[in-house]
Design an enzyme around this catalytic site. Structure first.
Site, PDB file in Angstrom:
ATOM      1  N   ASP A  93     -22.041  33.379  19.182  1.00 43.09           N
ATOM      2  CA  ASP A  93     -22.144  33.038  17.815  1.00 43.09           C
ATOM      3  C   ASP A  93     -23.009  33.845  16.840  1.00 43.09           C
ATOM      4  O   ASP A  93     -23.833  33.575  16.254  1.00 43.09           O
ATOM      5  CB  ASP A  93     -22.496  31.372  17.664  1.00 43.09           C
ATOM      6  CG  ASP A  93     -22.475  31.107  16.305  1.00 43.09           C
ATOM      7  OD1 ASP A  93     -21.650  31.551  15.450  1.00 43.09           O
ATOM      8  OD2 ASP A  93     -23.206  29.819  15.913  1.00 43.09           O
TER       9      ASP A  93
ATOM     10  N   TYR B 280      -7.254 -10.778   2.030  1.00 43.79           N
ATOM     11  CA  TYR B 280      -6.493 -11.642   1.050  1.00 43.79           C
ATOM     12  C   TYR B 280      -7.534 -12.718   0.340  1.00 43.79           C
ATOM     13  O   TYR B 280      -6.999 -13.485  -0.450  1.00 43.79           O
ATOM     14  CB  TYR B 280      -5.199 -12.365   1.693  1.00 43.79           C
ATOM     15  CG  TYR B 280      -4.433 -11.245   1.892  1.00 43.79           C
ATOM     16  CD1 TYR B 280      -4.086 -10.375   2.934  1.00 43.79           C
ATOM     17  CD2 TYR B 280      -3.051 -11.011   1.047  1.00 43.79           C
ATOM     18  CE1 TYR B 280      -3.081  -9.283   3.220  1.00 43.79           C
ATOM     19  CE2 TYR B 280      -2.156 -10.236   1.249  1.00 43.79           C
ATOM     20  CZ  TYR B 280      -2.241  -9.311   2.124  1.00 43.79           C
ATOM     21  OH  TYR B 280      -1.099  -8.324   2.588  1.00 43.79           O
TER      22      TYR B 280
ATOM     23  N   GLY C 182       4.967  -8.575   6.305  1.00 39.80           N
ATOM     24  CA  GLY C 182       5.911  -8.435   7.863  1.00 39.80           C
ATOM     25  C   GLY C 182       5.077  -8.838   8.751  1.00 39.80           C
ATOM     26  O   GLY C 182       3.796  -9.196   8.830  1.00 39.80           O
ATOM     27  N   ASP C 183       6.002  -9.101   9.730  1.00 40.32           N
ATOM     28  CA  ASP C 183       5.076 -10.013  11.182  1.00 40.32           C
ATOM     29  C   ASP C 183       4.424  -8.878  12.029  1.00 40.32           C
ATOM     30  O   ASP C 183       3.742  -9.229  12.948  1.00 40.32           O
ATOM     31  CB  ASP C 183       6.133 -10.823  11.971  1.00 40.32           C
ATOM     32  CG  ASP C 183       7.146  -9.774  12.502  1.00 40.32           C
ATOM     33  OD1 ASP C 183       7.191  -8.377  12.496  1.00 40.32           O
ATOM     34  OD2 ASP C 183       8.131 -10.288  13.416  1.00 40.32           O
ATOM     35  N   ASP C 184       4.339  -7.604  11.319  1.00 42.93           N
ATOM     36  CA  ASP C 184       3.648  -6.612  12.303  1.00 42.93           C
ATOM     37  C   ASP C 184       2.341  -6.726  12.053  1.00 42.93           C
ATOM     38  O   ASP C 184       1.389  -6.317  13.158  1.00 42.93           O
ATOM     39  CB  ASP C 184       3.888  -5.228  11.801  1.00 42.93           C
ATOM     40  CG  ASP C 184       3.522  -5.011  10.281  1.00 42.93           C
ATOM     41  OD1 ASP C 184       3.862  -6.147   9.477  1.00 42.93           O
ATOM     42  OD2 ASP C 184       3.200  -4.132   9.796  1.00 42.93           O
TER      43      ASP C 184
ATOM     44  N   SER D  89       0.739  -1.120  -0.137  1.00 45.66           N
ATOM     45  CA  SER D  89       0.120   0.154  -0.165  1.00 45.66           C
ATOM     46  C   SER D  89       0.812   1.294  -0.105  1.00 45.66           C
ATOM     47  O   SER D  89       0.257   2.225  -0.038  1.00 45.66           O
ATOM     48  CB  SER D  89      -1.035   0.242   1.141  1.00 45.66           C
ATOM     49  OG  SER D  89       0.078   0.230   2.352  1.00 45.66           O
TER      50      SER D  89
HETATM   51  C1  SPV Z   1     -22.001  25.677  13.882  1.00 50.37           C
HETATM   52  O1  SPV Z   1     -21.443  24.768  14.149  1.00 50.37           O
HETATM   53  O2  SPV Z   1     -21.532  26.776  14.069  1.00 50.37           O
HETATM   54  C2  SPV Z   1     -23.036  25.590  12.909  1.00 50.37           C
HETATM   55  C3  SPV Z   1     -23.841  24.678  12.922  1.00 50.37           C
HETATM   56  O3  SPV Z   1     -23.366  26.464  12.311  1.00 50.37           O
HETATM   57  S1  SPV Z   1     -25.072  24.722  14.075  1.00 50.37           S
HETATM   58  O4  SPV Z   1     -24.741  25.357  15.210  1.00 50.37           O
HETATM   59  O5  SPV Z   1     -26.196  23.766  14.012  1.00 50.37           O
HETATM   60  O6  SPV Z   1     -25.948  26.039  13.545  1.00 50.37           O
HETATM   61 MG    MG Z   2     -22.221  28.180  12.571  1.00 51.97          MG
END
Ligand code: SPV
Ligand code: MG
Length: 436
Positions: free
Chosen positions: A209, A80, A95-97, A14
């Site tokens: 907010d 696998y 590898g043995d990990d 990978s």
């Molecule tokens: C935030 O996380 O600030 C968002 C989502 O805007 S909510 O709080 O649900 O509005």
């Molecule tokens: Mg928000």
């Protein structure tokens, strides 16, 4: 295959860099017979480990050109089972990990298949040489560069169909979103992306907010997170402000390596949506909001950056038809994704929106924030045509109550002994911060 004289040896890779450690194992494997290398596709690697830097086709070309490799084939996933049943190699080299950790059941499954047809497992001691670790770390840092990080959200969406994002509001919460992994039933789970919530960024600064924390400060939070992580970032752009301001925000976010900005169709003094109609909030007109989206799309420079239009019709109780009208108008204006927000306890209105939107549009990703309807699983969202599930505030809501409890306990007992149980040891805290 079997008309070949030499035994067939199989090993799966990978890795997207080949260093002398890999070459040494390849040489040892080649002593056992003709070597076939399996290459895991990008989605398998991204699901269980880091995101691959070199795309699948390039990795195949890299392995094919290693001297003495007979051929390279695709191994669809970490198991696998299919490859061993089809190819029936004489030797499986590893590898043995993988004796411990998430690959343990995969090893057990491989052994039982090998036993059925008489194949042998050869395990080479896995040495975690600091030299190789450093090389990988250096290489891996590219994931944090703006172009790579920005592009990864679209890639993850097309690989997985439905992805998740965890809220982060600081370097340490970013590290938790980046590094938390859970091993369950032979699988590893981790978060795909981070959500830079306006609510949580404001809360961390002790502010409401209401778009009071200015963009310069929000960008500082992004920078703190980006400095220590590599996962894609979805930025909560609130209302996006005036279109004339939004175009600058788009350019700045894009330049930093943010993958998506989500702007909500409110205007004036924005309050948090979870207040719903309990506070005065004004939805923008369709025309104005479309103009903002179009201005943002014109401002961006790369094809990877995404602008998501967030619809507040259900929050503001304006009805499903209004939500759908807006969704189609916003998509026509250029929105790369639609977020439908709801604060109901059950997901019915979100599912109805998704169903009706999907009747006309199968492509545009739908984003949800299931804070109130939190019993719904990601699989259920996926079945309903939803593509991004954001856990919008959970590190904030889980972290601060513990801090408050600790502060109260110290005041009560005049010492800190009583909170030992809810405190991480200093050693554990240190392990959260990876050493450079
Ligand atoms: C935030 O996380 O600030 C968002 C989502 O805007 S909510 O709080 O649900 O509005
Ligand atoms: Mg928000």
């Amino acid at each position: 295959m079997k008309n070949n004289e030499r035994p067939i040896v199989y090993m799966c890779f990978s890795t997207d860099i080949i260093h002398s450690g890999h070459i040494a194992i390849i040489k040892k494997a080649q002593e056992l017979g003709d070597l076939i290398i399996g290459a895991l596709p990008d989605d398998a690697i991204a699901m269980y480990r880091h995101f691959p830097i070199i795309p699948y086709e390039e990795r195949v070309a890299l392995y094919e050109n290693i001297s003495g490799v007979l051929k390279v084939i695709k191994q669809k996933n970490w198991s696998y089972k299919d490859i061993l049943n089809e190819l029936k190699p004489d030797y499986l080299v590893h590898g043995d990990d993988w004796k411990e950790g998430f690959q343990k059941p995969i090893r057990e499954e491989a052994i039982s298949i090998l036993n059925k047809y008489g194949g042998k497992l050869v395990e080479f001691p896995y040495s975690r040489d600091a030299k190789y670790d450093n090389l990988e770390k250096l290489f891996r840092r590219q994931l944090a560069t703006p172009d790579m990080r920005r592009a990864r959200l679209r890639k993850l969406l097309s690989m997985k169909g439905c992805i998740n994002a965890l809220e982060a509001h600081s370097g340490i919460t970013g590290l938790i979103a980046e590094n938390t992994t859970v091993h369950k039933e032979g699988k590893v789970y981790q978060f795909d992306a981070m959500w830079l919530s306006s609510l949580c960024d404001s809360t961390a600064k002790g502010k409401p907010d209401i778009e009071l924390v200015d963009m310069t400060s929000r960008f500082r939070t992004i920078d703190d997170i980006m400095e220590v992580t590599t996962k894609p970032i979805i930025f909560d752009g609130d209302t996006g402000s005036l279109p004339e301001h939004f175009v600058y925000t788009v350019r700045s976010l894009e330049r930093m390596g943010v993958s998506m900005v989500i702007i909500e169709d409110k205007t004036g003094l924005k309050k948090n949506s979870l207040f719903g109609t309990e506070v005065k909030q004004t939805q923008d007109s369709i025309e104005n909001f479309c103009h903002k989206i179009t201005a943002g799309k014109k401002a961006q420079k790369t094809k990877d950056f995404m602008i998501c239009a967030r619809i507040e019709s259900l929050i503001l109780e304006k009805g499903m038809d209004d939500a759908l009208n807006r969704a189609f108008a916003y998509v026509n204006a250029g929105a790369d994704a639609i977020m439908i927000h709801s604060r109901k306890k059950d997901p019915d209105e979100v599912f109805e929106f998704a169903k009706r939107f999907r009747e006309s549009n199968k492509i545009i990703p739908i984003v949800v924030v299931p804070t109130s309807y939190n019993h719904v699983t990601e699989d259920e969202f996926k079945k309903h045509g939803i593509n991004i599930v954001i856990y919008a505030n959970h590190l904030t809501r889980s972290g601060f109550p513990a801090m408050k409890k600790a502060a109260e306990s110290i005041l009560k007992y005049h010492r800190s002994l009583e909170i030992d149980e809810i405190c991480m040891s200093i050693n554990e805290i240190i392990t959260l911060i990876p050493e450079e």
